[in-house]
Design a protein around this motif. Structure first.
Motif, PDB file in Angstrom:
ATOM      1  N   GLY A 531       0.819  -1.204   0.000  1.00  0.00           N
ATOM      2  CA  GLY A 531       0.000   0.000   0.000  1.00  0.00           C
ATOM      3  C   GLY A 531       0.846   1.244   0.000  1.00  0.00           C
ATOM      4  N   SER A 532       0.192   2.398  -0.050  1.00  0.00           N
ATOM      5  CA  SER A 532       0.898   3.663  -0.027  1.00  0.00           C
ATOM      6  C   SER A 532      -0.011   4.756   0.492  1.00  0.00           C
ATOM      7  N   LEU A 533       0.602   5.809   1.012  1.00  0.00           N
ATOM      8  CA  LEU A 533      -0.119   6.990   1.469  1.00  0.00           C
ATOM      9  C   LEU A 533       0.799   8.184   1.298  1.00  0.00           C
ATOM     10  N   GLY A 534       0.284   9.218   0.649  1.00  0.00           N
ATOM     11  CA  GLY A 534       1.120  10.383   0.413  1.00  0.00           C
ATOM     12  C   GLY A 534       0.300  11.641   0.264  1.00  0.00           C
ATOM     13  N   LEU A 535       0.991  12.779   0.359  1.00  0.00           N
ATOM     14  CA  LEU A 535       0.309  14.052   0.167  1.00  0.00           C
ATOM     15  C   LEU A 535       1.238  15.039  -0.516  1.00  0.00           C
ATOM     16  N   THR A 536       0.612  15.940  -1.254  1.00  0.00           N
ATOM     17  CA  THR A 536       1.313  17.055  -1.870  1.00  0.00           C
ATOM     18  C   THR A 536       0.738  18.341  -1.298  1.00  0.00           C
ATOM     19  N   TYR A 537       1.602  19.172  -0.723  1.00  0.00           N
ATOM     20  CA  TYR A 537       1.181  20.439  -0.136  1.00  0.00           C
ATOM     21  C   TYR A 537       1.596  21.561  -1.067  1.00  0.00           C
ATOM     22  N   ASN A 538       0.608  22.212  -1.668  1.00  0.00           N
ATOM     23  CA  ASN A 538       0.861  23.314  -2.583  1.00  0.00           C
ATOM     24  C   ASN A 538       1.012  24.606  -1.778  1.00  0.00           C
ATOM     25  N   LEU A 539       2.231  24.886  -1.332  1.00  0.00           N
ATOM     26  CA  LEU A 539       2.457  26.126  -0.605  1.00  0.00           C
ATOM     27  C   LEU A 539       2.024  27.319  -1.440  1.00  0.00           C
ATOM     28  N   SER A 540       2.251  27.221  -2.752  1.00  0.00           N
ATOM     29  CA  SER A 540       1.800  28.215  -3.720  1.00  0.00           C
ATOM     30  C   SER A 540       1.818  27.540  -5.082  1.00  0.00           C
ATOM     31  N   GLU A 541       1.470  28.278  -6.109  1.00  0.00           N
ATOM     32  CA  GLU A 541       1.545  27.737  -7.461  1.00  0.00           C
ATOM     33  C   GLU A 541       2.982  27.432  -7.850  1.00  0.00           C
ATOM     34  N   LYS A 542       3.922  28.046  -7.137  1.00  0.00           N
ATOM     35  CA  LYS A 542       5.339  27.917  -7.490  1.00  0.00           C
ATOM     36  C   LYS A 542       6.122  26.959  -6.602  1.00  0.00           C
ATOM     37  N   LEU A 543       5.554  26.582  -5.461  1.00  0.00           N
ATOM     38  CA  LEU A 543       6.328  25.795  -4.507  1.00  0.00           C
ATOM     39  C   LEU A 543       5.480  24.654  -3.953  1.00  0.00           C
ATOM     40  N   LEU A 544       6.017  23.427  -4.042  1.00  0.00           N
ATOM     41  CA  LEU A 544       5.315  22.222  -3.598  1.00  0.00           C
ATOM     42  C   LEU A 544       6.189  21.419  -2.652  1.00  0.00           C
ATOM     43  N   ILE A 545       5.531  20.747  -1.695  1.00  0.00           N
ATOM     44  CA  ILE A 545       6.203  19.774  -0.841  1.00  0.00           C
ATOM     45  C   ILE A 545       5.461  18.446  -0.991  1.00  0.00           C
ATOM     46  N   LYS A 546       6.217  17.369  -1.235  1.00  0.00           N
ATOM     47  CA  LYS A 546       5.609  16.051  -1.420  1.00  0.00           C
ATOM     48  C   LYS A 546       6.173  15.064  -0.405  1.00  0.00           C
ATOM     49  N   GLN A 588      10.243   5.684   2.327  1.00  0.00           N
ATOM     50  CA  GLN A 588       9.751   7.019   2.616  1.00  0.00           C
ATOM     51  C   GLN A 588      10.393   7.998   1.625  1.00  0.00           C
ATOM     52  N   ASP A 589       9.557   8.869   1.060  1.00  0.00           N
ATOM     53  CA  ASP A 589      10.027   9.870   0.107  1.00  0.00           C
ATOM     54  C   ASP A 589       9.623  11.254   0.569  1.00  0.00           C
ATOM     55  N   LEU A 590      10.536  12.200   0.420  1.00  0.00           N
ATOM     56  CA  LEU A 590      10.257  13.603   0.680  1.00  0.00           C
ATOM     57  C   LEU A 590      10.817  14.421  -0.472  1.00  0.00           C
ATOM     58  N   GLY A 591       9.971  15.257  -1.057  1.00  0.00           N
ATOM     59  CA  GLY A 591      10.406  16.046  -2.208  1.00  0.00           C
ATOM     60  C   GLY A 591       9.955  17.489  -2.094  1.00  0.00           C
ATOM     61  N   ILE A 592      10.789  18.391  -2.575  1.00  0.00           N
ATOM     62  CA  ILE A 592      10.473  19.815  -2.648  1.00  0.00           C
ATOM     63  C   ILE A 592      10.674  20.253  -4.086  1.00  0.00           C
ATOM     64  N   ILE A 593       9.662  20.863  -4.685  1.00  0.00           N
ATOM     65  CA  ILE A 593       9.723  21.293  -6.080  1.00  0.00           C
ATOM     66  C   ILE A 593       9.355  22.767  -6.161  1.00  0.00           C
ATOM     67  N   ALA A 594      10.142  23.525  -6.903  1.00  0.00           N
ATOM     68  CA  ALA A 594       9.888  24.956  -7.081  1.00  0.00           C
ATOM     69  C   ALA A 594       9.882  25.283  -8.567  1.00  0.00           C
ATOM     70  N   TYR A 595       8.812  25.961  -9.008  1.00  0.00           N
ATOM     71  CA  TYR A 595       8.710  26.443 -10.381  1.00  0.00           C
ATOM     72  C   TYR A 595       8.926  27.958 -10.341  1.00  0.00           C
ATOM     73  N   LEU A 596      10.136  28.394 -10.642  1.00  0.00           N
ATOM     74  CA  LEU A 596      10.464  29.807 -10.567  1.00  0.00           C
ATOM     75  C   LEU A 596      10.468  30.424 -11.959  1.00  0.00           C
ATOM     76  N   LYS A 597      10.580  31.731 -11.976  1.00  0.00           N
ATOM     77  CA  LYS A 597      10.545  32.449 -13.247  1.00  0.00           C
ATOM     78  C   LYS A 597      11.692  32.024 -14.154  1.00  0.00           C
ATOM     79  N   ASP A 598      12.854  31.837 -13.559  1.00  0.00           N
ATOM     80  CA  ASP A 598      14.045  31.539 -14.356  1.00  0.00           C
ATOM     81  C   ASP A 598      14.599  30.137 -14.108  1.00  0.00           C
ATOM     82  N   ALA A 599      13.904  29.335 -13.309  1.00  0.00           N
ATOM     83  CA  ALA A 599      14.453  28.014 -12.990  1.00  0.00           C
ATOM     84  C   ALA A 599      13.358  27.077 -12.499  1.00  0.00           C
ATOM     85  N   ASP A 600      13.580  25.782 -12.700  1.00  0.00           N
ATOM     86  CA  ASP A 600      12.785  24.722 -12.087  1.00  0.00           C
ATOM     87  C   ASP A 600      13.712  23.931 -11.184  1.00  0.00           C
TER      88      ASP A 600
END
Length: 817
Positions: A531-546, A588-600
């Protein structure tokens, strides 16, 4: 039973057409129809996908204002407000291409369109465009270059077994168009039987995916999706690809055709590849690495209001030489085996120069064939849909290792598999999207006219059921599920004797006087709960925590529990263990993703604890000397213990908004594999501390300049330079010299390419030129099995084993028509 079925279908018919209002439209990009675009009415459970001609339709919608979202691989998502004042309305959209892949939509894992940014499970997508811009000798090589955390164990240029975060073999499940690939995955030199020129994109799930697929997905999934061309009704469309590579003289051609008429669409593809031995500056031309490969595929698909149905067939045929690394002790020139009885490795004759660069396949080779026939269909019932996949496949593998009897196969196995996969996407309830599924397979493996029998004939039955759900709570997306599996594997007593005329081994009946029981009968059930359980927290349109936690399950494969003989292609005698338990891992996985103006930017860390981990180790006697059961071949015995893997992946992709022509992409991948067998580690120390087949730290960087407008007849040409940096691998499984230290290295590559357009804007061809290993570096990958193909403790040049490919220049042309 008839009454139940009548009620069942009546229920869905009423649900589908209880309201008569419809919304329909056509989806295009640059005024050309686009298929497989996900169309969803926001705030409802209604979604669909565009068909082969870009058309879509909703039944039973309300007349209030609605927001429809259009999203798909490689296109910028679009939201449109729509109302239906009458019985129907149209909503056509023209999508713009997307420069970044980080927001792509993937169809992996739960058979629903899943936005990458919403999935807590680490998923990566590799497009055909990216694959075309690199030098590849097979599809897995392309994936390794494009996705951090994915590596491959290789045996020459045409055999690459995928590993995800340090785990491979039957722990990585490969899919072709959603159908699980079933060959002889247990073998070191058994590659993936797929036409690389027929794949439009690859989706990679990193981490346990047992929830959806059951056993064999405990490390992850690679879903290879075939090309689905966009065509106009009543017109024939096609493409022709040709590729030449200088290092091994690879010549490849692929022809694809597609035709659509009304609701039907037909595709066809034929591919051929041939290469002589590859070369490097240490070994020269490496004898035994030539190959010749052919692929055929065809499909027919019908799109209706009720859904779609696609039937497809593929055929793979590969002749591939078997290298063994034997050579003269002084000149280091390659030698070849010419005798069966009385063969003395150190007295073999040299290979003539003319046989090193010939396209003819030498007598010691493998012949691999793979047949695949399947149907995948979707049936829409208003706000739900049923997805059914049924597939049959046959894997035929012959390994010829007898120079005095070149037509006699040493290994000859035929694996027949029937796959079934049924998923029902339930109507949304309280904004919860959920899926219930049942899948599994029937499988039978039989040895034919062979002389070596590393595994017994066996039968396997696999079944599993799962439930998956996801829901959004404002900025938080939560998803997870549970699955239960049962696998039965059994075989009867298997007897082997010696042929009086040839002296070779042969399969015999239990009543034959010369027979010896090589594989005693076996019957066992394996059970798994995952099984699995996970969540994605959209701090904003540009910043995510998984965040995600998943439990994977894998039943032991046939060679781990049943092997007791020589695999001629691997030059290894495998010894299994019938008492092995299933593997279970908790990651266990932890990820941080940022979609910035000049970088991903993305940063992911993981920790993976495994119970009953199974791995290979060389077998030695009490004096520490290698056990030799078959002369000239190594002996490996499978072991089982606890294990832990942990690591991180980092991606920094720069695309300055004021310099749109420039991109600078960087990635880092690091994994450590620890053997948690405390008794073994306490006895042997560092030699037993680490797991085998763990890749070293690797960094990849690519600097690319792309023109923003046409330059003459060249449409937006690009030029790029990239580097792949591999650190020393000091953390290896050194017990009994199973592995040795691997020195780090850096490979520098460069390429350029462009589309060529006519004055009317039509694309005439796509051109790609790429050179890998520009400086012709002599190196050995830690995951290259040829590194250990050595028969001497020392050599005149101080080099041991076989080195990887040297400089390689590739020319590729794709002509659409």
């Amino acid at each position: 039973m008839k009454s139940i079925l009548t009620i069942f279908f009546s229920f869905f018919t009423l649900a589908a057409f209880s309201q008569s209002k419809t919304i329909s439209g056509k989806i295009t990009s640059d005024q050309k129809p686009v298929n497989d675009i996900t169309v969803k009415i926001i705030g409802t459970n209604q979604s669909t996908r565009s068909n082969s001609f870009g058309d879509y339709k909703f039944h039973g919608v309300g007349n209030e204002n609605m927001v429809i979202q259009f999203s798909g691989i490689g296109y910028q998502p679009v939201k449109v407000k729509v109302s239906v004042p009458g019985d129907s309305t149209r909503c056509d959209v023209d999508l713009k291409l997307q420069t970044s892949d980080l927001n792509d939509v993937v169809i992996t894992g739960v058979n629903r369109a899943t936005a990458l940014r919403k999935s807590p499970v680490p998923i990566a997508v590799l497009s055909k465009k990216t694959m075309d811009q690199n030098v590849n000798t097979n599809l897995i090589d392309a994936i390794v270059k494009g996705i951090p955390g994915v590596t491959a164990v290789t045996t020459g240029p045409n055999v690459s077994k995928p590993f995800i975060r340090g785990l491979g073999y039957n722990r990585v499940l490969t899919l072709y168009d959603g159908l699980r690939q079933e060959g002889q995955q247990w073998g070191d030199e058994h590659g993936i039987e797929v036409d690389e020129y027929g794949i439009s994109r690859a989706e990679v799930v990193k981490g346990p995916a047992s929830l959806t697929y059951g056993s064999d997905a405990s490390a992850g999934v690679i879903n290879m999706i075939p090309i689905n061309p966009i065509i106009e009704n009543g017109k024939l469309k096609g493409d022709f690809t040709t590729n030449y590579q200088t290092n091994n003289g690879l010549m490849a051609s692929s022809l694809g055709l597609a035709y659509g008429k009304n609701d039907w669409k037909y595709t066809f593809r034929a591919t051929g590849k041939a290469a002589h031995s590859y070369q490097n500056k240490v070994d020269g031309l490496v004898y035994g690495t030539a190959f010749r490969e052919y692929n055929l595929s065809a499909s027919a698909r019908v799109d209706k209001d009720w859904g779609f149905s696609k039937t497809a067939i593929t055929y793979y045929d590969n002749l591939m030489e078997i290298p063994d690394g034997s050579r003269d002790s002084l000149s280091r020139k390659f030698t070849r085996q010419i005798l069966d009885d009385g063969d003395e490795i150190k007295n073999r004759p040299l290979v003539p120069d003319g046989e090193l660069n010939t396209y003819a396949i030498n007598p010691l080779h493998q012949h691999i064939q793979h047949f695949r026939l399947y149907n995948t269909s979707q049936f829409k019932f208003g706000n739900s849909d049923l997805n059914v996949l049924i597939g049959g496949q046959q894997s035929v593998r012959r390994e010829y290792n007898h120079p005095t009897a070149p037509d006699q196969a040493g290994l000859y196995v035929v694996l027949n598999t029937l796959n079934y996969d049924v998923k029902y996407n339930l109507p949304d309830f309280a904004r919860i999207e959920s899926t219930f599924g049942i899948n599994g397979m029937f499988q039978g493996n039989r040895s034919k006219d062979a002389t070596d029998f590393p595994i017994p004939d066996y039968d396997l039955f696999d079944i599993g059921a799962f439930y998956f759900a996801r829901k959004s709570f404002g900025k938080i997306d939560v998803s997870g599920g549970v699955r239960i599996d049962r696998r039965n594997i059994n075989w009867n007593n298997f007897y082997v004797g010696s042929d009086a005329q040839t002296g070779f081994g042969q399969k015999v009946t239990p009543n034959d006087a010369i027979g010896q029981l090589q594989f005693p009968s076996f019957n066992k059930n394996y059970y798994g709960l995952s099984g699995s359980l996970g969540l994605t927290y959209n701090l904003s349109e540009k910043l995510l925590i998984k965040v995600n936690i998943a439990r994977g399950y894998r039943a032991p494969n046939i060679t781990e529990i049943g092997s007791n003989g020589l695999d001629p292609g691997a030059h290894i005698v495998y010894l299994g263990n019938r008492t092995f338990k299933p593997e279970f891992n908790l990651q266990q996985d932890l990820g941080i993703i940022a979609y910035l103006k000049d970088a991903d930017l993305s940063f992911e860390v993981f920790n993976n604890d495994i119970q009953n981990y199974i791995y290979q180790s060389r077998l030695t006697d009490e004096s520490g000397n290698p056990v030799v059961i078959v002369p000239g071949n190594l002996t490996y015995q499978y072991q089982q213990s606890k294990a832990r893997l942990y690591g991180a992946e980092l991606s920094i992709n720069l695309h300055p908004s004021n310099m749109k022509w420039l991109s600078f992409n960087n990635s880092l991948a690091y994994v450590v594999g620890l053997n948690k067998n405390e008794a073994l580690v306490s006895l042997h120390g560092r030699n037993a501390k680490y797991l085998p087949f763990i890749p070293p730290l690797q960094i990849r960087s690519e600097l690319k300049a792309t023109a923003q407008k046409a330059i003459g007849f060249l449409d937006k040409p690009y030029v790029k330079v990239d580097a792949a940096i591999f650190a020393n691998q000091n953390n290896f499984y050194a017990l009994d010299e199973t592995e040795t230290f691997t020195k780090g290295y850096t490979l520098v590559n460069a390429g350029l390419g462009s589309s060529v357009k006519a004055k009317n804007g039509k694309v005439l061809m796509d051109l790609f030129m790429q050179v890998d290993n520009i400086f012709n570096v002599a190196y050995q990958s830690h995951l290259n099995r040829l590194k250990y193909f050595e028969y001497y403790t020392a050599s005149p040049n101080g080099r041991s084993g076989i080195y990887n490919m040297g400089r390689n220049l590739s020319f590729k042309v794709i002509v659409p028509f």
